[in-house]
Each structure stands twice: as structure tokens, then as C-alpha cells.
Design an enzyme around this catalytic site. Sequence first.
Site, PDB file in Angstrom:
ATOM      1  N   LYS A  76      30.972  41.319  58.261  1.00  0.00           N
ATOM      2  CA  LYS A  76      31.019  41.795  56.873  1.00  0.00           C
ATOM      3  C   LYS A  76      30.090  40.943  56.022  1.00  0.00           C
ATOM      4  CE  LYS A  76      34.375  42.843  53.194  1.00  0.00           C
ATOM      5  NZ  LYS A  76      35.777  42.758  52.747  1.00  0.00           N
ATOM      6  N   SER A 155      37.669  47.363  51.190  1.00  0.00           N
ATOM      7  CA  SER A 155      36.256  47.102  50.980  1.00  0.00           C
ATOM      8  C   SER A 155      35.453  46.899  52.258  1.00  0.00           C
ATOM      9  CB  SER A 155      36.098  45.851  50.111  1.00  0.00           C
ATOM     10  OG  SER A 155      36.582  44.701  50.802  1.00  0.00           O
ATOM     11  N   SER A 179      41.855  45.353  52.325  1.00  0.00           N
ATOM     12  CA  SER A 179      40.475  45.690  52.698  1.00  0.00           C
ATOM     13  C   SER A 179      40.158  45.707  54.186  1.00  0.00           C
ATOM     14  CB  SER A 179      39.510  44.732  52.025  1.00  0.00           C
ATOM     15  OG  SER A 179      39.233  45.206  50.755  1.00  0.00           O
TER      16      SER A 179
HETATM   17  N1  GLN Z   1      41.234  47.632  47.243  1.00  0.00           N
HETATM   18  C1  GLN Z   1      41.711  46.353  46.796  1.00  0.00           C
HETATM   19  C2  GLN Z   1      40.919  45.888  45.604  1.00  0.00           C
HETATM   20  O1  GLN Z   1      40.039  46.576  45.205  1.00  0.00           O
HETATM   21  C3  GLN Z   1      41.678  45.371  47.902  1.00  0.00           C
HETATM   22  C4  GLN Z   1      40.338  44.814  48.150  1.00  0.00           C
HETATM   23  C5  GLN Z   1      40.336  43.769  49.202  1.00  0.00           C
HETATM   24  O2  GLN Z   1      41.304  43.617  49.944  1.00  0.00           O
HETATM   25  N2  GLN Z   1      39.254  43.008  49.238  1.00  0.00           N
HETATM   26  O3  GLN Z   1      41.169  44.848  45.053  1.00  0.00           O
END
Ligand code: GLN
Length: 478
Positions: A76, A155, A179
Amino acid sequence: MENEFSSIDKLLKLLKENKISVTEISKHFIDKIKKSEIKAFIHFNEDNILDNAKKLDDLKSKGTFKRIHGIPIGVKDLFCTKNIRTTAGSKILKNFIPTYESTVTSNLLNEGALFVGKTNLDEFAMGSSTTTSYFGSTINPCSKDKNKKLVAGGSSGGSAAAVSANLCLGATGTDTGGSIRQPASFCGVIGIKPTYGLCSRWGIIAFASSLDQAGVFSNNVKDASILLEIMAGYDNKDSTSANIKIPEYSKNLSSNIKGKKIGIPKEYDTENIPEDIKINWMNSKDYLQKNGAEIISISLPHTKFALPTYYILAPAEASSNLARYDGVKYGFRSKINDSLDAMYEVTRNEGFGAEVKRRILIGTYVLSAGYYEAYYLKAQKIRSLISNDFKEAFNKCDAILTPTSPSEAFPIGEKEDDPIKMYLNDIFTVPASLAGLPGISIPFGNSNNGLPLGIQIIGRHFDEQTILNISNNLEETI
Ligand code: GLN
């Protein structure tokens, strides 16, 4: 040959028997990545991959064979990789080349991983769709209709999509509120977010430091176990890193769940969940029961406050973490430099996307004098109540079973009009994040539209083995 390329064990066996070289493996994956149209990677450098493959072949010919020697891994683009551009999916870091390697990626490299590229993500890991990336959206490889491309989730959507499309055998992700688990569910792969503190956060670009945790995507539970035991471990460069001995998850992997107590939280059974997701969740429960688990009804009464709590705490921490991007030391700097203040202002305005700005504004607001107690402090208190709910529940059960996400993968462009719609994706994943508990999403069943669905299994702190074993059992069942 495709089958041999689908698990770490099989590929290692071929390598050991000299039936294939790392260079040949790398060519296979380079070819697939070049042909792929799903935009899973932000950065991919063919020459680099071939150079590294050759080094691994040379090492092997001299008698050194490592635990994941030559296994192609996606990273990532939130993990700093030495001399390789690391962007966090943001314009503000579009030319950032770290001079150091994150601990997690070092651990993988030390065991012979072959990195095939940096995967796409929502900008600074804020999102559930990988559509807020400055580098464009990743397309879910499970999309059925060419004219209606689906999101990969987020994400860590690039990592999930890359593993799902077999562009690599495993990938790293980070999970702050879901995410890893949500994109895994959308793309039909396994995604595990370990206990907070199991993997070092050193060298991972920070979003919300009290929640951020590295984890793994893979196509099977065994591979996830192998990669996790390599990535994890104490690191004195991260003050929240846990000083524990990392179990040998892959060796201890078992599918025996006889007598395991699995909790079903009654609060997760809301009428807002689509019918197919509910039925699938109940099917997974029935399977586990048939395979010997004992099913127990549990209560997590403060779950309903998890999402608002998360969306106060995560932006608060983000607003502080992202203060460092001001155009001075590194990253993008605006050409406007009438004054220092103007340079800061315009750099941040031009460098950050809309969602990141929204989080910074919310975070600054909830931390400001006069609002701190009403929002931030209150959210901290509710976070403790949520953790206590889990503590109580784990007095009665060994693991908790929930859907991973309240929806299947949705079309790119959907849910963009209202941020709350996007935030609701995290409803089942955020509670475990707030409590720092390990959670895994395992592909199980399909939606009414034939898209993959995921089941989430949450475990006790540092009890990754139990959730891996239960997942292993489900994997064997389906
Ligand atoms: N979708 C969540 C957010 O936007 C989680 C994102 C994540 O786990 N990095 O904060």
C-alpha cells in the site's frame, strides 16, 4: 500454471525444486500487471522488479532461501519504501521519495519478499472506495458490467484489487476504521487487521495514530498467517508497539473449532442491513455451528455510538498528524510565496483533496477551545465504554461474528454526494478498531447481484490465532 501461482506454499515448493526461478515468477506477474486495467498500482517499476528478482535468484544459487523467497507482494502506498516514491494517494506527496524503509516492509524484505509495486488508496487512507486518490480510482476486478465499474472499497482498495486479480500473492494494507476488512469484502479476498500494536507503525504515513494498524491481504488463510507472522513484531521505534512473542500462526493453523464460543451481537441485527447480507451472515453462523462451534447471543450496547465516536477521534488525530504538510520540509509546495502564511495556506489548499480537507476541518474544530470537552473528550469516554462492551462480551465468547460491510461493492461515483453515506460503510468495522481488537474479513457467499460478500470475525487482543482458525474452518467449508 495459474494454480501454482495462487498460494505462497505452492510457489515456494516450485522454487525449492528449481522448477521455476524468481525471475520467471517476476515476469509472469509483470506481464499480468501490464495487461491489467484495474489501476491497482500507483507505482510500478519493471526494471526494479527484475533487478530484485535477479538478486533473489543469486542468493538462492548461493544457498540462501528465505521464508517468502521471491513471493510477489503489493505494498500500500502509505508504507514508506526506501528510494521508492511514496505518495499516500495525495498530490501533496506526489514526489516524495523516502530515505528509509518502514519496519513492516523491512520485515517482509528481510524474508525475501519481491515487491511488485505500490498500491492505490484513498488519499491519506481516508475513505471507503479508493476514489479519493489523486491518482484516480481503482476498479474492482469483480465488476461484472464494463459500463458500471465498481469500487474496490477502501482505503486499501489497490491492495485488495491486486490480490483479487492475482497481480500479486499478498499485499500490505492499513486499517484505521475498516480499510483492510471492507475492501477485502468487496473484492472477495481475505483481509486481516491485527491487534493494535502487533505490527509496527514506524514508517507508515500517519492518519489517526491511536487506531492505525498494518495488516495483510491474501487469497487464503494460510498465506495471511505466513505474511502476518513475518510483518508483526516488537519495534522500539514505535512506542505503541507490543513487546510480545509473535506466535507461529501458520504452523498452529487449525480448522478445529469444536467448543469455540462464537458471539452474535444482537445490536448488529438492524433493519438497515440489506436482506442478502443478513441471510449470508446467518448462513455463516449455521456453518460454524454445524462444524462444532457454540453460538451465543451477546450484547454490545454502545455500538450505536461507534461511528460518530470514530468520526470525531480519527479526524482529530488526522488534523494534528497532517499539520506537517506545509510545503516547507518536503512534499509539494505552491508557487505562491508572497508571504510565509500565504505559502502555507495555498500549499495546503492545492495539495490536499476535498475529503482530507473536510477531516482536517472537523478535527481542528473538535479540538478547539470550547468544543474540546463537548466533542473530543466525550468521544474518548465513549471509546472506553465501547471497549468495555467487548471486554464483557469476551467473558462469554471466544470470537464475534458480524458482516464486514453493510453493502456489496457499489458503482464508482456512488455515495459521493453525501459523506455520511460513505462513512456508513464502516459501521461494522469501526467498533473493533476503537477497541484495538483484531478483525478479519473472510469471503463468504455472494450478494443477490452475485458479488462477493465478507464475514468479519473479531477476536480478543492478540488472539489472532483464534480468528485465523475460525476463518480456516469457514474457508474449508465453502
Ligand atoms: N473508511 C474509514 C475512514 O474513511 C476507514 C479508513 C481506514 O481504515 N483507513 O476513515
